[in-house]
Scaffold this active site. Structure first.
Site, short mmCIF file in Angstrom:
data_model
loop_
_atom_site.label_atom_id
_atom_site.label_comp_id
_atom_site.label_asym_id
_atom_site.label_seq_id
_atom_site.Cartn_x
_atom_site.Cartn_y
_atom_site.Cartn_z
N ASN A 165 0.84 -1.20 0.00
CA ASN A 165 0.00 0.00 0.00
C ASN A 165 0.87 1.25 0.00
OD1 ASN A 165 -2.07 1.95 0.58
ND2 ASN A 165 -3.24 0.32 1.54
N GLN A 171 -14.26 -2.58 1.30
CA GLN A 171 -15.17 -1.44 1.17
C GLN A 171 -15.81 -1.60 -0.21
OE1 GLN A 171 -13.75 1.72 4.12
NE2 GLN A 171 -12.25 1.85 2.50
N GLY A 186 -17.06 3.56 1.35
CA GLY A 186 -15.71 4.11 1.43
C GLY A 186 -14.78 3.68 0.31
N GLN A 187 -15.29 2.93 -0.67
CA GLN A 187 -14.43 2.48 -1.77
C GLN A 187 -14.05 3.67 -2.66
OE1 GLN A 187 -16.30 -0.38 -4.42
NE2 GLN A 187 -14.36 -0.94 -5.38
N THR A 188 -12.76 3.83 -2.89
CA THR A 188 -12.31 4.89 -3.80
C THR A 188 -11.75 4.31 -5.10
OG1 THR A 188 -10.15 4.92 -2.73
CG2 THR A 188 -11.74 6.55 -1.97
N VAL A 189 -11.15 3.13 -5.03
CA VAL A 189 -10.59 2.50 -6.24
C VAL A 189 -11.63 1.52 -6.77
CG1 VAL A 189 -8.71 1.10 -7.18
CG2 VAL A 189 -8.24 2.77 -5.37
N HIS A 219 -12.10 -1.16 -8.21
CA HIS A 219 -11.55 -2.49 -8.52
C HIS A 219 -11.58 -3.21 -7.18
CE1 HIS A 219 -7.97 -4.79 -10.59
NE2 HIS A 219 -8.59 -5.58 -9.74
N HIS A 256 -10.97 -4.93 -3.88
CA HIS A 256 -9.71 -5.20 -3.17
C HIS A 256 -10.01 -5.50 -1.71
CE1 HIS A 256 -10.47 -0.86 -3.33
NE2 HIS A 256 -9.96 -0.79 -2.12
N HIS A 281 -8.59 -5.37 2.01
CA HIS A 281 -7.57 -4.77 2.87
C HIS A 281 -7.18 -5.79 3.93
CE1 HIS A 281 -8.19 -0.43 1.78
NE2 HIS A 281 -9.38 -0.89 1.40
#
Ligand code: AMW
Length: 166
Positions: free
Chosen positions: A28, A84, A90-93, A95, A97, A99
Site C-alpha cells: 500500500n 469497502q 468508502g471504496q475509492t478505487v 476495482h 480489493h 484490505h
C-alpha cells in the site's frame, strides 16, 4: 511482468508481491498500519458481486495466505480484513480489493478506530502525494514479502515466467 491494473491505477511489478492464477497482492502506498496490504482479482471488476465463483475462491484463498504471512512478518497477533464495497462504504478505487491489516495490542486506543482510519486515509485532502510512501520503500517491502511465498510469480495464464521480476 510489466504493470498490473488496479482500477484507475497502474501498479508496477516492484509493488506486487504475490500473483496467482486469478489474483494479485500489492503493498500500500499509504498504509493505515505497518503491513497494510491489498489483495485484488486480476480482472478489474468494480464490485464484489461482479466476481465469478473461481475468482472469488482464488481471491479468498490468496487473502488467507497473505493474511497469515503478514501477521507473522509484522509481528502482529490479530488481523483486520475488510472490503469497502461501493462508494458509500468508502471504496475509492473501482476495482475489488481486500484490505489486510495486521493488528497489535494497543495499536489504536479504541479498537474500531481502524475503520475510521480506513474510511478516511485515502479520501480527498488526505490522499496527497506528499503522504505516499516512496516507490523505493514500497519495492523494498514487496521484496521482503515476496520472499515469504515459496513460488515464482506467474503470468495471467498460470505459466511461470523465466524472469518474473523486472
Ligand atoms: W478503498 O478506499 O478503495 O477501499 O482503498 C484503496 C486503497 O488503495 C487505499 O488503501 C490506498 O492507499 C491504496 N492505493 C491507491 N492507489 C494505490 C497505488 N497506486 N499503489 C498502492 N496502493 C494504492
Amino acid at each position: 511482468m510489466a504493470t498490473l491494473r488496479f482500477g484507475q491505477h497502474m501498479i508496477k511489478a516492484s509493488a506486487v508481491f504475490l500473483r496467482t492464477e486469478l489474483s494479485f497482492a500489492l503493498v500500500n502506498r499509504k498504509p493505515v498500519v505497518p503491513g497494510h496490504v491489498l489483495v485484488c482479482p486480476l480482472r478489474p471488476v468494480e464490485r464484489f458481486r461482479d466476481l465469478q465463483p473461481n475468482e472469488l475462491a482464488d481471491l479468498f484463498s490468496t487473502t488467507q495466505r497473505v493474511a497469515n504471512a503478514v501477521e507473522k512478518h509484522f509481528n502482529a497477533s490479530s488481523l483486520t480484513i475488510a472490503i469497502q464495497d461501493g462508494p458509500e462504504a468508502g471504496q475509492t478505487v473501482k476495482h475489488v480489493h481486500v484490505h489486510v491489516l495486521p493488528r497489535r495490542v494497543g495499536d489504536f486506543e479504541r479498537n474500531d478506530s481502524i475503520y475510521d482510519e480506513l474510511q478516511k486515509h485515502d479520501k480527498e485532502g488526505e490522499d496527497v502525494p506528499s503522504k505516499w510512501r516512496s516507490e523505493e520503500e514500497m519495492a523494498k517491502e514487496a521484496t521482503e514479502l515476496r520472499g515469504l511465498f515459496n513460488e515464482p510469480l506467474q503470468d495471467t495464464k498460470g505459466h511461470q515466467e523465466e524472469d518474473p521480476i523486472k
